[in-house]
Design a protein around this motif. Structure first.
Motif, short mmCIF file in Angstrom:
data_model
loop_
_atom_site.label_atom_id
_atom_site.label_comp_id
_atom_site.label_asym_id
_atom_site.label_seq_id
_atom_site.Cartn_x
_atom_site.Cartn_y
_atom_site.Cartn_z
N ILE A 1 27.18 50.50 50.32
CA ILE A 1 28.61 50.39 50.90
C ILE A 1 28.73 51.55 51.53
CG2 ILE A 1 31.13 50.40 50.46
CD1 ILE A 1 28.56 48.84 48.00
N GLY A 2 29.46 51.64 52.83
CA GLY A 2 29.46 52.82 53.65
C GLY A 2 30.80 52.98 54.17
N TRP A 3 31.09 54.19 53.97
CA TRP A 3 32.24 54.59 54.68
C TRP A 3 32.12 55.47 56.17
CZ3 TRP A 3 37.03 53.59 53.03
CH2 TRP A 3 37.26 53.33 51.60
N PHE A 4 33.06 54.70 57.09
CA PHE A 4 32.80 55.10 58.38
C PHE A 4 34.34 55.56 58.93
CE2 PHE A 4 28.66 53.25 59.11
CZ PHE A 4 28.48 52.39 58.00
N ARG A 5 34.16 56.37 60.20
CA ARG A 5 35.41 56.70 60.55
C ARG A 5 35.21 56.84 62.08
NH1 ARG A 5 36.07 63.12 58.71
NH2 ARG A 5 34.33 63.83 60.04
N ARG A 6 36.50 56.66 62.70
CA ARG A 6 36.49 56.78 64.15
C ARG A 6 37.78 57.64 64.44
NH1 ARG A 6 34.30 52.58 68.76
NH2 ARG A 6 34.43 54.13 70.52
N GLY A 7 37.46 59.01 64.84
CA GLY A 7 38.57 59.81 65.21
C GLY A 7 39.06 59.65 66.70
N PRO A 8 40.16 59.80 67.18
CA PRO A 8 40.58 59.91 68.47
C PRO A 8 39.80 60.55 69.46
CG PRO A 8 41.98 61.71 67.36
CD PRO A 8 41.02 60.66 66.38
N GLY A 9 39.08 59.73 70.36
CA GLY A 9 38.01 60.27 71.58
C GLY A 9 36.73 60.56 70.74
N LYS A 10 36.57 60.05 69.61
CA LYS A 10 35.14 60.50 69.04
C LYS A 10 34.43 58.95 68.67
CE LYS A 10 36.77 64.46 66.45
NZ LYS A 10 36.96 65.10 65.43
N GLU A 11 33.01 59.20 68.79
CA GLU A 11 32.18 58.12 68.47
C GLU A 11 32.43 57.68 66.62
OE1 GLU A 11 30.77 57.75 71.94
OE2 GLU A 11 29.98 56.55 70.25
N ARG A 12 32.12 56.41 66.45
CA ARG A 12 32.09 56.08 65.02
C ARG A 12 31.21 56.90 64.15
NH1 ARG A 12 31.15 51.12 65.71
NH2 ARG A 12 33.25 50.35 65.98
N GLU A 13 31.39 57.34 63.10
CA GLU A 13 30.47 58.14 62.11
C GLU A 13 30.46 57.61 60.96
OE1 GLU A 13 32.21 62.13 61.53
OE2 GLU A 13 30.30 62.77 61.03
N GLY A 14 29.07 57.58 60.43
CA GLY A 14 28.91 56.96 58.96
C GLY A 14 29.02 58.29 58.26
N ILE A 15 29.89 58.31 57.06
CA ILE A 15 30.12 59.74 56.60
C ILE A 15 29.81 59.75 55.02
CG2 ILE A 15 31.85 60.38 58.09
CD1 ILE A 15 33.90 59.48 56.02
N SER A 16 29.70 58.57 54.25
CA SER A 16 29.52 58.72 53.12
C SER A 16 29.17 57.24 52.48
CB SER A 16 30.87 59.18 52.21
OG SER A 16 31.16 60.40 52.50
N CYS A 17 27.87 57.10 51.91
CA CYS A 17 27.35 55.97 51.47
C CYS A 17 27.01 55.95 50.33
CB CYS A 17 26.20 55.29 52.76
SG CYS A 17 26.87 55.33 54.26
N ILE A 18 26.87 54.71 49.31
CA ILE A 18 26.49 54.67 48.19
C ILE A 18 25.46 53.36 47.90
CG2 ILE A 18 28.71 53.59 47.39
CD1 ILE A 18 28.34 55.36 44.77
N ASP A 19 24.62 53.37 47.35
CA ASP A 19 24.00 52.08 46.63
C ASP A 19 24.56 51.78 45.45
OD1 ASP A 19 22.23 50.64 45.23
OD2 ASP A 19 20.56 51.33 46.36
N PHE A 20 25.36 50.46 45.64
CA PHE A 20 25.91 50.25 44.54
C PHE A 20 25.35 49.83 43.22
CE2 PHE A 20 30.29 48.91 43.47
CZ PHE A 20 30.45 48.19 42.39
N THR A 21 24.28 49.59 43.42
CA THR A 21 23.22 49.30 42.14
C THR A 21 22.84 50.59 41.59
OG1 THR A 21 22.42 47.17 43.24
CG2 THR A 21 21.11 48.12 41.18
N THR A 22 22.16 51.41 42.21
CA THR A 22 21.50 52.59 41.66
C THR A 22 22.88 53.91 41.54
OG1 THR A 22 21.00 53.55 43.77
CG2 THR A 22 19.66 51.90 42.36
N GLY A 23 23.67 54.04 42.20
CA GLY A 23 24.47 55.01 42.52
C GLY A 23 24.04 56.25 43.42
N SER A 24 23.02 55.82 44.07
CA SER A 24 22.46 57.05 44.75
C SER A 24 23.49 57.00 46.27
CB SER A 24 21.11 56.73 45.49
OG SER A 24 21.08 55.42 45.98
N THR A 25 23.71 58.14 46.70
CA THR A 25 24.51 58.78 47.71
C THR A 25 23.95 59.42 48.82
OG1 THR A 25 25.33 60.53 46.64
CG2 THR A 25 26.45 58.70 46.08
N TYR A 26 24.70 59.19 49.92
CA TYR A 26 24.23 59.88 51.22
C TYR A 26 25.56 60.56 52.06
CZ TYR A 26 22.60 60.89 55.74
OH TYR A 26 22.18 61.55 57.11
#
Length: 128
Positions: free
Chosen positions: A34-59
């Protein structure tokens, strides 16, 4: 109906905190990243925080590392994004997305384009 639903956005002052939620309905997040993405005004979409739901590993993207924390609650089938030390530059629409059988890092890099489910987005505004 199979869907992701985000909640928790709002207006916060610089330096403040918010916690976003991403709840899955109609399917289990087991075996998904599962990933959290964001798009600010005038900016490109950015993947900012992600997690493997099974293992709990994050990025984390460098722009949020040390300030944001992604976590999951298996019983509630929900992923959270705790955002601390918020800055005006964090103002954006925040989305969650889920992709089956991928890693947290891959999710943040390509998960928006290759995801299986997407939320509707929640607005976060950081302003005094």
């Amino acid at each position: 109906q199979l869907q992701l639903v985000e909640s928790g956005g709002g207006l916060v002052q610089p330096g403040g905190s918010l916690r976003l939620s991403c709840a899955a309905y109609g399917f289990t997040l087991e075996h998904y990243a599962i990933g959290w993405f964001r798009r600010g005004p005038g900016k490109e979409r950015e993947g900012i925080s992600c997690i493997d739901f099974t293992t709990g590993s994050t990025y984390y993207a460098g722009s949020v590392k040390g300030r944001f924390t992604v976590s999951r609650d298996n019983a509630k089938n929900t992923v959270y994004l705790q955002m601390n030390s918020l800055e005006p530059e964090d103002t954006a629409v925040y989305y969650c997305a889920a992709e089956e059988l991928t890693t947290a890092q891959a999710m943040c890099i390509t998960g928006w384009e290759e995801g299986d489910y997407w939320g509707q987005g929640t607005q976060v505004t950081v302003s005094s």
